[in-house]
Design an enzyme around this catalytic site. Structure first.
Site, PDB file in Angstrom:
ATOM      1  N   ARG A  77      35.424  49.246  34.825  1.00 30.39           N
ATOM      2  CA  ARG A  77      34.295  48.888  35.780  1.00 30.39           C
ATOM      3  C   ARG A  77      34.437  48.753  37.222  1.00 30.39           C
ATOM      4  NH1 ARG A  77      32.930  47.553  30.839  1.00 30.39           N
ATOM      5  NH2 ARG A  77      34.936  46.925  30.775  1.00 30.39           N
ATOM      6  N   THR A  78      35.432  47.908  37.573  1.00 29.27           N
ATOM      7  CA  THR A  78      35.647  47.574  38.926  1.00 29.27           C
ATOM      8  C   THR A  78      35.791  48.853  39.741  1.00 29.27           C
ATOM      9  OG1 THR A  78      35.951  45.506  38.311  1.00 29.27           O
ATOM     10  CG2 THR A  78      36.745  45.965  40.628  1.00 29.27           C
ATOM     11  N   LYS A 115      59.617  52.040  41.173  1.00 22.91           N
ATOM     12  CA  LYS A 115      61.030  51.811  41.895  1.00 22.91           C
ATOM     13  C   LYS A 115      61.132  50.341  42.406  1.00 22.91           C
ATOM     14  CE  LYS A 115      60.395  56.829  42.630  1.00 22.91           C
ATOM     15  NZ  LYS A 115      60.343  57.760  43.876  1.00 22.91           N
ATOM     16  N   ARG A 132      43.543  45.657  43.617  1.00 23.74           N
ATOM     17  CA  ARG A 132      43.382  44.818  42.298  1.00 23.74           C
ATOM     18  C   ARG A 132      45.087  44.610  42.086  1.00 23.74           C
ATOM     19  NH1 ARG A 132      40.178  44.803  36.734  1.00 23.74           N
ATOM     20  NH2 ARG A 132      38.836  43.699  38.247  1.00 23.74           N
ATOM     21  N   HIS A 163      37.702  37.097  42.398  1.00 26.02           N
ATOM     22  CA  HIS A 163      37.116  38.467  42.226  1.00 26.02           C
ATOM     23  C   HIS A 163      35.749  38.582  42.924  1.00 26.02           C
ATOM     24  CE1 HIS A 163      36.360  42.068  40.444  1.00 26.02           C
ATOM     25  NE2 HIS A 163      36.499  41.962  39.046  1.00 26.02           N
TER      26      HIS A 163
HETATM   27  C1  NCD Z   1      36.890  41.167  34.695  1.00 23.69           C
HETATM   28  C2  NCD Z   1      38.078  41.029  35.363  1.00 23.69           C
HETATM   29  O1  NCD Z   1      39.063  42.011  35.630  1.00 23.69           O
HETATM   30  O2  NCD Z   1      38.319  40.014  35.969  1.00 23.69           O
HETATM   31  N1  NCD Z   1      36.424  42.241  34.630  1.00 23.69           N
HETATM   32  C3  NCD Z   1      35.917  43.012  35.674  1.00 23.69           C
HETATM   33  O3  NCD Z   1      36.349  43.224  36.595  1.00 23.69           O
HETATM   34  N2  NCD Z   1      34.588  43.375  35.191  1.00 23.69           N
HETATM   35  C4  NCD Z   1      36.823  40.264  33.480  1.00 23.69           C
HETATM   36  C5  NCD Z   1      38.004  40.611  32.587  1.00 23.69           C
HETATM   37  O4  NCD Z   1      39.015  41.254  32.618  1.00 23.69           O
HETATM   38  O5  NCD Z   1      37.721  39.655  31.443  1.00 23.69           O
END
Ligand code: NCD
Length: 494
Positions: A52-53, A81, A103, A131
């Protein structure tokens, strides 16, 4: 402020405006959305799995006219590497990218990068730490459903220890009149320092329980989370810890039928299909809002891009305790300038006399300042009588004057130490060391998942900021972990 690293950096006005703009975007026809990112290049760097993100960020960027490139997982990149995060990110900045979405598994990674490159960085999740964009879309969804964020009782449920979404949410709750319920098993509790932050900011205590079945009758919103299996310790210990909590909370349609009919069920997703924390029979109830929540990700991220590529954020005012004290030294009155350390076994004519060290800490000072390596005479004296403290340790260092880092290390170990500088038989300067607001490469971060931890080889050095002076509390500039005089480890730069 153009980067979005932590929800704690944003003001309430920043958040409220983003929510308003995201809802406007949602209700506009796509053809009416201005392509404000035309000619812009966005780097999407995902070192950890994401559905999703990543997709919603990339979709938002494309909807606004941007070109997007990057990687999803490090398999095909030079990270494999052994390239450092900063070297990788520098390349994208060098190729003319206009912003980085990052991320990364290490906590504080976005903060670090945002201070090293001169294009905006958007934190799309840094390890267990935070997040912020997820929180923004969560708040947007709540506002969309309730037309307010104030006066609500919101339960964060599940893995409050490793889950970054709930860490950022609790931080955002500081700005609203929300009653947070923290529901987790004992070993997945919200870290105490995050609760302390909330209490300090709001003067309210969250409700802490492990009992979801009772709480469900009292709250307006359940924010369910996945147990973050991938963040548990490796090996058998982690497995045992996980077995204890796997499947511990389950929302089912049957459970919902017994409760407050209007309750809203949210989840950042993904949910764990082998042991569902929200059973699929909830999906079609009017309580389930997690798919609407996920969909809002695109609109919120469009709003975030628009803001970053226009005026940026106004930012949240930090309570900066005593920041005006940031200097090296506080003078004390020299009462007897010719004392020269005569009250000890040793007469010091030139050099530094460290006085009033708490009894028992003198040898720690000796060791940490590496006084055994000095070529001159060094005389530690332990358990001397002291008028002020009863007992004290003292160290005389012949012909040597401490540099600022050594003075800071002394002040970190000893709260009461005073320093006497002796020239030609006279005390010419006497005082206490005053720590500056930030300390670079002097304290080790105790969090092994912090970007600044030595074992991660990102070569960032460490940085701690003073959070409180009395009693002294410092926080890792990157991951936020607090340390006090009792548990701090002095960074060994060798
Ligand atoms: C979350 C994350 O990556 O922290 N998911 C997200 O970004 N929608 C929650 C999770 O991974 O459980």
């Amino acid at each position: 402020m153009k980067s979005l690293v932590s929800i704690g950096d944003l003001s309430r006005n920043d958040i409220d405006t983003l929510i308003k703009e995201a809802l406007e975007i949602k209700h506009k026809s796509p053809s009416k959305i201005k392509k404000v990112l035309n000619e812009k290049k966005i780097a999407s760097l995902f070192y950890e799995p994401s559905t999703r993100t990543r997709t919603s960020f990339e979709t938002a960027a494309v909807n606004l006219g941007a070109y997007v490139n990057g990687f999803s997982g490090t398999e095909g990149s030079s990270v494999k590497k052994g390239e450092s995060l900063l070297d990788t990110v520098r390349m994208y900045a060098g190729y003319g990218y206009d912003a980085i979405i990052l991320r990364h598994p290490l906590e504080g990674s976005s903060r670090y990068v945002s201070e090293k490159i001169n294009i905006p960085v958007i934190n799309a999740g840094d390890g267990s730490n935070s997040h912020p964009t997820q929180t923004l879309l969560d708040l947007m969804t709540i506002y969309e459903l309730k037309s307010t964020l104030d006066g609500l009782k919101i339960a964060l449920v599940g893995d409050l220890k490793y889950g970054r979404t709930v860490h950022s949410l609790l931080k955002a709750f500081e700005l609203y009149n929300i009653e947070p319920w923290l529901i987790s098993p004992e070993n997945l509790k919200m870290p105490q320092w995050r609760i302390d932050d909330y209490v300090r900011a709001t003067h309210r205590n969250p409700i802490i329980t492990s009992d979801l079945k009772t709480a469900i009758h009292d709250v307006d919103i359940i924010y369910m989370t996945r147990i973050q299996r991938e963040r548990f310790p490796q090996g058998i210990d982690g497995q045992l810890e996980y077995n204890e909590v796997s499947g511990i909370y389950k929302i089912t349609k049957a459970l919902l039928e017994k409760t407050n009919k209007g309750i809203i069920i949210m989840h950042p997703l993904p949910r764990y299909k082998h042991n569902l924390e929200i059973s699929v029979d909830v999906d079609n109830t009017k309580n389930s809002k997690y798919f609407q929540q996920a969909e809002n990700g695109v609109y919120m991220r469009e709003a975030i891009f628009r803001r970053i590529f226009s005026e940026g954020f106004e930012g949240r005012l930090k309570d900066n305790h005593n920041s005006n004290l940031a200097s090296l030294w506080m003078d004390l009155e020299i009462k007897n300038g010719s004392k020269k350390g005569n009250h000890m076994l040793y007469r010091l004519d030139n050099g530094t006399l460290i006085d009033h060290i708490e009894a028992g800490r003198g040898l720690t000072v000796y060791k940490i300042l590496k006084l055994d390596k000095y070529q001159t005479e060094v005389v530690p004296a332990l358990n001397l009588n002291s008028k002020t403290y009863g007992k004290k340790d003292v160290i005389a260092i012949n012909n040597k004057f401490l540099n600022p880092d050594e003075l800071y290390k002394l002040a970190l170990i000893s709260e009461t130490a005073t320093v006497n500088i002796i020239h030609n038989n006279r005390v010419t300067k006497k005082g206490k060391v005053v720590l500056p607001q930030s300390l670079d490469s002097l304290i080790e971060c105790p969090n092994p998942n912090c970007i600044s931890h030595k074992k991660n080889d990102e070569n960032t050095g460490t940085r701690f900021d003073i959070y409180l002076r009395d009693p002294l509390v410092l926080r890792c500039h990157y991951c936020g972990t607090p340390v006090t005089r009792k548990n701090l480890n002095i960074y060994d730069s060798e």
